[in-house]
Design a protein around this motif. Structure first.
Motif, PDB file in Angstrom:
ATOM      1  N   ASP A   4      41.977  44.417  32.056  1.00 12.01           N
ATOM      2  CA  ASP A   4      40.815  44.195  31.205  1.00 12.01           C
ATOM      3  C   ASP A   4      39.544  44.019  32.026  1.00 12.01           C
ATOM      4  N   SER A   5      38.429  44.391  31.392  1.00 19.79           N
ATOM      5  CA  SER A   5      37.139  44.149  32.037  1.00 19.79           C
ATOM      6  C   SER A   5      36.831  42.657  31.913  1.00 19.79           C
ATOM      7  N   ALA A   7      33.857  39.585  31.372  1.00 24.83           N
ATOM      8  CA  ALA A   7      32.543  39.366  30.765  1.00 24.83           C
ATOM      9  C   ALA A   7      31.563  38.778  31.766  1.00 24.83           C
ATOM     10  N   ASN A   8      32.030  37.835  32.557  1.00 25.63           N
ATOM     11  CA  ASN A   8      31.208  37.185  33.580  1.00 25.63           C
ATOM     12  C   ASN A   8      32.060  37.025  34.828  1.00 25.63           C
ATOM     13  N   LYS A  54      39.003  41.495  41.176  1.00 26.07           N
ATOM     14  CA  LYS A  54      38.182  41.021  40.064  1.00 26.07           C
ATOM     15  C   LYS A  54      38.338  39.508  39.953  1.00 26.07           C
ATOM     16  N   ASP A  56      37.276  36.403  37.561  1.00 32.38           N
ATOM     17  CA  ASP A  56      36.755  36.053  36.241  1.00 32.38           C
ATOM     18  C   ASP A  56      35.956  34.764  36.342  1.00 32.38           C
ATOM     19  N   ILE A  78      28.649  40.495  37.424  1.00 30.70           N
ATOM     20  CA  ILE A  78      28.663  40.834  36.003  1.00 30.70           C
ATOM     21  C   ILE A  78      28.315  39.617  35.166  1.00 30.70           C
ATOM     22  N   ASP A  80      27.614  38.747  30.960  1.00 29.98           N
ATOM     23  CA  ASP A  80      27.661  39.242  29.576  1.00 29.98           C
ATOM     24  C   ASP A  80      28.048  40.716  29.529  1.00 29.98           C
ATOM     25  N   THR A  81      29.078  41.072  30.262  1.00 32.36           N
ATOM     26  CA  THR A  81      29.684  42.411  30.365  1.00 32.36           C
ATOM     27  C   THR A  81      28.769  43.479  30.988  1.00 32.36           C
TER      28      THR A  81
END
Length: 137
Positions: A4-5, A7-8, A54, A56, A78, A80-81
């Protein structure tokens, strides 16, 4: 595989295949409370194969350390996406307590409290030398 991508957070991309684990260990990402995804040997049209890390959530990351391990890597911040900052890296001019002097006569071997400091002596070859005795890392 589907990751998954976030968001922040932070994405360290374009890591040369096989260097991601060293980067993960040197950055001590196993000690973070945030979720961390380490993906190795991802197919890349630009590089053939690459590693990706990545994180998170926003955290302090040593960009010099990333630049030392793989100056071709990119760091995406990153929020807010949306990628709000993309950092290109280069080998750092100075590293402290990342490399350790191999010279048994170096002051860092005798005096335990002294920081191990290395400076970039040859940028083309990515060669570092101890500031105290000039031993090559």
């Amino acid at each position: 595989m589907n990751i998954d991508s976030i968001a922040n957070g932070i994405v360290i991309d374009h890591i040369t295949a096989g260097r991601g684990r060293m980067l993960y260990d040197l950055l001590k990402l196993d000690e973070l409370d945030q979720s961390v995804a380490f993906i190795k040997n991802v197919t890349s049209s630009k590089m053939g194969r690459k590693d990706i890390i990545k994180i998170d959530g926003i955290t302090d990351v040593d960009f010099d350390l990333i630049g030392y391990v793989d100056p071709e890597a990119t760091v995406n911040i990153i929020k807010d996406t949306v990628i709000i900052e993309k950092k290109k890296l280069s080998p750092p001019k100075k590293l402290t307590n990342v490399l350790f002097c191999k010279n048994p006569r170096c002051i860092t071997t005798i005096e335990q409290e002294i920081d191990h400091v290395f400076v970039l002596s040859n940028e083309k070859e990515k060669e570092y030398r101890c500031i105290y005795c000039e031993t090559k890392a």
